[in-house]
Every structure is written in structure tokens, then in C-alpha cells.
Design a protein around this motif. Structure first.
Motif, PDB file in Angstrom:
ATOM      1  N   TYR A   1       9.669  -4.080  -6.239  1.00  0.00           N
ATOM      2  CA  TYR A   1       9.317  -4.494  -7.594  1.00  0.00           C
ATOM      3  C   TYR A   1       9.567  -5.984  -7.797  1.00  0.00           C
ATOM      4  N   GLU A   2      10.637  -6.478  -7.207  1.00  0.00           N
ATOM      5  CA  GLU A   2      10.967  -7.890  -7.356  1.00  0.00           C
ATOM      6  C   GLU A   2      10.002  -8.773  -6.566  1.00  0.00           C
ATOM      7  N   CYS A   3       9.670  -8.373  -5.350  1.00  0.00           N
ATOM      8  CA  CYS A   3       8.827  -9.196  -4.477  1.00  0.00           C
ATOM      9  C   CYS A   3       7.334  -9.085  -4.789  1.00  0.00           C
ATOM     10  N   PHE A   4       6.919  -7.958  -5.339  1.00  0.00           N
ATOM     11  CA  PHE A   4       5.498  -7.729  -5.606  1.00  0.00           C
ATOM     12  C   PHE A   4       5.298  -7.170  -7.016  1.00  0.00           C
ATOM     13  N   PRO A   5       5.609  -7.949  -8.037  1.00  0.00           N
ATOM     14  CA  PRO A   5       5.521  -7.449  -9.410  1.00  0.00           C
ATOM     15  C   PRO A   5       4.107  -7.069  -9.841  1.00  0.00           C
ATOM     16  N   GLU A   6       3.086  -7.609  -9.168  1.00  0.00           N
ATOM     17  CA  GLU A   6       1.709  -7.302  -9.563  1.00  0.00           C
ATOM     18  C   GLU A   6       1.340  -5.833  -9.356  1.00  0.00           C
ATOM     19  N   PHE A   7       2.145  -5.099  -8.570  1.00  0.00           N
ATOM     20  CA  PHE A   7       1.864  -3.689  -8.313  1.00  0.00           C
ATOM     21  C   PHE A   7       2.726  -2.739  -9.148  1.00  0.00           C
ATOM     22  N   VAL A   8       3.685  -3.277  -9.911  1.00  0.00           N
ATOM     23  CA  VAL A   8       4.593  -2.434 -10.693  1.00  0.00           C
ATOM     24  C   VAL A   8       3.802  -1.591 -11.689  1.00  0.00           C
ATOM     25  N   GLY A   9       4.077  -0.301 -11.686  1.00  0.00           N
ATOM     26  CA  GLY A   9       3.430   0.620 -12.602  1.00  0.00           C
ATOM     27  C   GLY A   9       2.044   1.061 -12.180  1.00  0.00           C
ATOM     28  N   LYS A  10       1.509   0.478 -11.118  1.00  0.00           N
ATOM     29  CA  LYS A  10       0.162   0.816 -10.667  1.00  0.00           C
ATOM     30  C   LYS A  10       0.177   1.770  -9.476  1.00  0.00           C
ATOM     31  N   LEU A  11       1.335   1.913  -8.838  1.00  0.00           N
ATOM     32  CA  LEU A  11       1.421   2.712  -7.621  1.00  0.00           C
ATOM     33  C   LEU A  11       2.680   3.555  -7.610  1.00  0.00           C
ATOM     34  N   ASP A  12       2.632   4.639  -6.824  1.00  0.00           N
ATOM     35  CA  ASP A  12       3.848   5.376  -6.538  1.00  0.00           C
ATOM     36  C   ASP A  12       4.654   4.571  -5.536  1.00  0.00           C
ATOM     37  N   VAL A  13       5.946   4.772  -5.519  1.00  0.00           N
ATOM     38  CA  VAL A  13       6.823   4.013  -4.627  1.00  0.00           C
ATOM     39  C   VAL A  13       6.379   4.132  -3.171  1.00  0.00           C
ATOM     40  N   GLY A  14       5.985   5.306  -2.739  1.00  0.00           N
ATOM     41  CA  GLY A  14       5.592   5.517  -1.345  1.00  0.00           C
ATOM     42  C   GLY A  14       4.340   4.772  -0.928  1.00  0.00           C
ATOM     43  N   GLU A  15       3.521   4.341  -1.894  1.00  0.00           N
ATOM     44  CA  GLU A  15       2.262   3.671  -1.598  1.00  0.00           C
ATOM     45  C   GLU A  15       2.391   2.152  -1.511  1.00  0.00           C
ATOM     46  N   TYR A  16       3.510   1.602  -1.893  1.00  0.00           N
ATOM     47  CA  TYR A  16       3.652   0.149  -1.967  1.00  0.00           C
ATOM     48  C   TYR A  16       3.313  -0.554  -0.664  1.00  0.00           C
ATOM     49  N   SER A  17       3.977  -0.198   0.410  1.00  0.00           N
ATOM     50  CA  SER A  17       3.775  -0.893   1.682  1.00  0.00           C
ATOM     51  C   SER A  17       2.329  -0.809   2.131  1.00  0.00           C
ATOM     52  N   THR A  18       1.750   0.386   2.062  1.00  0.00           N
ATOM     53  CA  THR A  18       0.370   0.581   2.493  1.00  0.00           C
ATOM     54  C   THR A  18      -0.580  -0.266   1.663  1.00  0.00           C
ATOM     55  N   THR A  19      -0.412  -0.271   0.344  1.00  0.00           N
ATOM     56  CA  THR A  19      -1.300  -1.022  -0.538  1.00  0.00           C
ATOM     57  C   THR A  19      -1.166  -2.523  -0.332  1.00  0.00           C
ATOM     58  N   ILE A  20       0.052  -2.999  -0.208  1.00  0.00           N
ATOM     59  CA  ILE A  20       0.277  -4.432   0.017  1.00  0.00           C
ATOM     60  C   ILE A  20      -0.391  -4.865   1.313  1.00  0.00           C
ATOM     61  N   LEU A  21      -0.212  -4.080   2.365  1.00  0.00           N
ATOM     62  CA  LEU A  21      -0.834  -4.420   3.650  1.00  0.00           C
ATOM     63  C   LEU A  21      -2.353  -4.330   3.573  1.00  0.00           C
ATOM     64  N   GLU A  22      -2.878  -3.329   2.872  1.00  0.00           N
ATOM     65  CA  GLU A  22      -4.337  -3.214   2.738  1.00  0.00           C
ATOM     66  C   GLU A  22      -4.920  -4.427   2.029  1.00  0.00           C
ATOM     67  N   TYR A  23      -4.229  -4.934   1.022  1.00  0.00           N
ATOM     68  CA  TYR A  23      -4.738  -6.119   0.336  1.00  0.00           C
ATOM     69  C   TYR A  23      -4.671  -7.358   1.215  1.00  0.00           C
ATOM     70  N   LYS A  24      -3.879  -7.284   2.270  1.00  0.00           N
ATOM     71  CA  LYS A  24      -3.856  -8.358   3.265  1.00  0.00           C
ATOM     72  C   LYS A  24      -4.877  -8.099   4.365  1.00  0.00           C
ATOM     73  N   GLY A  25      -5.598  -6.973   4.283  1.00  0.00           N
ATOM     74  CA  GLY A  25      -6.615  -6.638   5.283  1.00  0.00           C
ATOM     75  C   GLY A  25      -6.078  -5.880   6.479  1.00  0.00           C
ATOM     76  N   ILE A  26      -4.886  -5.302   6.343  1.00  0.00           N
ATOM     77  CA  ILE A  26      -4.244  -4.572   7.443  1.00  0.00           C
ATOM     78  C   ILE A  26      -4.181  -3.101   7.056  1.00  0.00           C
ATOM     79  N   PHE A  27      -4.953  -2.279   7.768  1.00  0.00           N
ATOM     80  CA  PHE A  27      -5.093  -0.874   7.414  1.00  0.00           C
ATOM     81  C   PHE A  27      -4.403   0.033   8.422  1.00  0.00           C
ATOM     82  N   ASN A  28      -3.852   1.126   7.903  1.00  0.00           N
ATOM     83  CA  ASN A  28      -3.256   2.166   8.730  1.00  0.00           C
ATOM     84  C   ASN A  28      -4.403   2.937   9.376  1.00  0.00           C
TER      85      ASN A  28
END
Length: 184
Positions: free
Chosen positions: A80-107
Motif C-alpha cells: 500500500y505504501e509503495c504502490f498507492p495507485e492500486f489501493v482499494g482496486k485489488l485484493d491483496v493477493g493480486e498486487y504483485s501480479t498486477t504490478i508486474l503486468e503493468y510493467k509488461g511482465i506476465f505469469n
């Protein structure tokens, strides 16, 4: 499901102007007894999308090192501190995946799952999906007509992959992409 069937299902849904030009690929390889996968998409034999399990794990680890460097707060407060733009938009478990996807890195496993699921979606459901891969694929789908393509340009979620596939489809259809229409 066998890869050949997944590939055929996706490629059969491609618009006519991309058939024979756009191709999807998968490879498996073992590194230290661990299976690694890579999925990539080519257009005219040039890679336009890539998802690799090895690259994803490496970037995931880098993300957590970056977070630890920025804060000493515990999970999930560190996110939440490092990526406030995602607060309230995602479940906690989705944070890493979503942040990486926005960087173009997909699982790669999530990409494979999306490829399996995509043919079962209606075009409307695919266009409105929260999954970036499914939404991006929908823009290349033959079920999406030119008028609908022109109309949805202003409503797209601005994810780099979705934008890239939207611009590609507009290019092959001879349509000026929405953002270019605004600039003229």
C-alpha cells in the motif's frame, strides 16, 4: 488441454487480416529439474508479446527487493505504501501480479489459462474482462467488427498490451486509432 488445440482455437478466432501473419508459440524446458515455460506471440515472425516463467520469477523477486528497500512495513502495508495507485482496486493477493503486468511482465501460467478460457467467452464478455490477456485477445478477434472497434477506442482500459493489440488491429483494418483521432 494440449497446446496444439489451444493454439488452433486462438488462431481460428483471429481476424482474417491477421491469419497467417500472427502466430502463438509455447516451449517447455528444464533448468535444474524445474520446468520452465515460455509463451510468445509473433506478427510477421517478429515477437510482439512474451511471457516466461523464469523472467516472471526473477522480476517478482526484484519487485519484493525494491519494496523492502523502500519500506520496512509488513505485508500488505508495504504494498500500500509503495504502490498507492492500486489501493482499494485489488485484493491483496493480486498486487504483485498486477504490478508486474503493468510493467509488461506476465505469469506464463496465467497467460496459458487465459488462452484456454478465451474461446469460451462471447466477444462482449471478452472485451469487458478484467483479465488483460483476454481483453487484448478480444481486440484481434474476427467477431469484433470495424464499427465496434472504432467505438470502443475511447473506452479501453489503458494497459500497454491492450493498447498495443488495439493499435495493431486498427492498423490492419485501416482505422485510425482513437488516441490519434484526438490529436488531429
Amino acid at each position: 488441454m494440449k497446446w496444439t488445440k489451444v493454439k488452433r482455437n486462438i488462431e481460428n478466432l483471429m481476424c482474417d487480416k491477421l491469419k497467417g501473419r500472427l502466430s502463438i508459440h509455447l516451449t517447455h524446458y528444464n533448468v535444474n529439474f524445474v520446468e520452465q515455460k515460455r509463451i510468445w506471440v509473433t506478427l510477421d515472425k517478429k515477437e510482439i508479446f512474451n511471457a516466461s516463467s523464469a523472467h516472471y520469477v526473477m522480476e517478482h523477486d526484484k519487485l519484493w527487493i525494491e519494496i523492502k528497500r523502500k519500506t520496512d512495513k509488513p505485508f500488505p502495508d508495504c504494498l500500500y505504501e509503495c504502490f498507492p495507485e492500486f489501493v482499494g482496486k485489488l485484493d491483496v493477493g493480486e498486487y504483485s501480479t498486477t504490478i508486474l503486468e503493468y510493467k509488461g511482465i506476465f505469469n506464463v501460467d496465467l497467460v496459458y489459462d487465459a488462452f484456454i478460457q478465451y474461446p469460451h467467452f462471447s466477444i462482449e464478455k471478452a472485451l469487458n474482462s478484467k483479465d488483460n490477456i483476454i481483453q487484448a485477445l478480444s481486440l484481434l478477434d474476427k467477431r469484433l467488427g470495424k464499427r465496434k472497434l472504432e467505438a470502443i477506442g475511447s473506452n479501453l482500459i489503458v494497459h500497454p498490451l491492450i493498447s498495443k493489440f488495439y493499435e495493431l488491429r486498427c492498423e490492419v483494418e485501416g482505422i485510425k486509432p482513437y488516441k490519434n483521432r484526438l490529436n488531429t
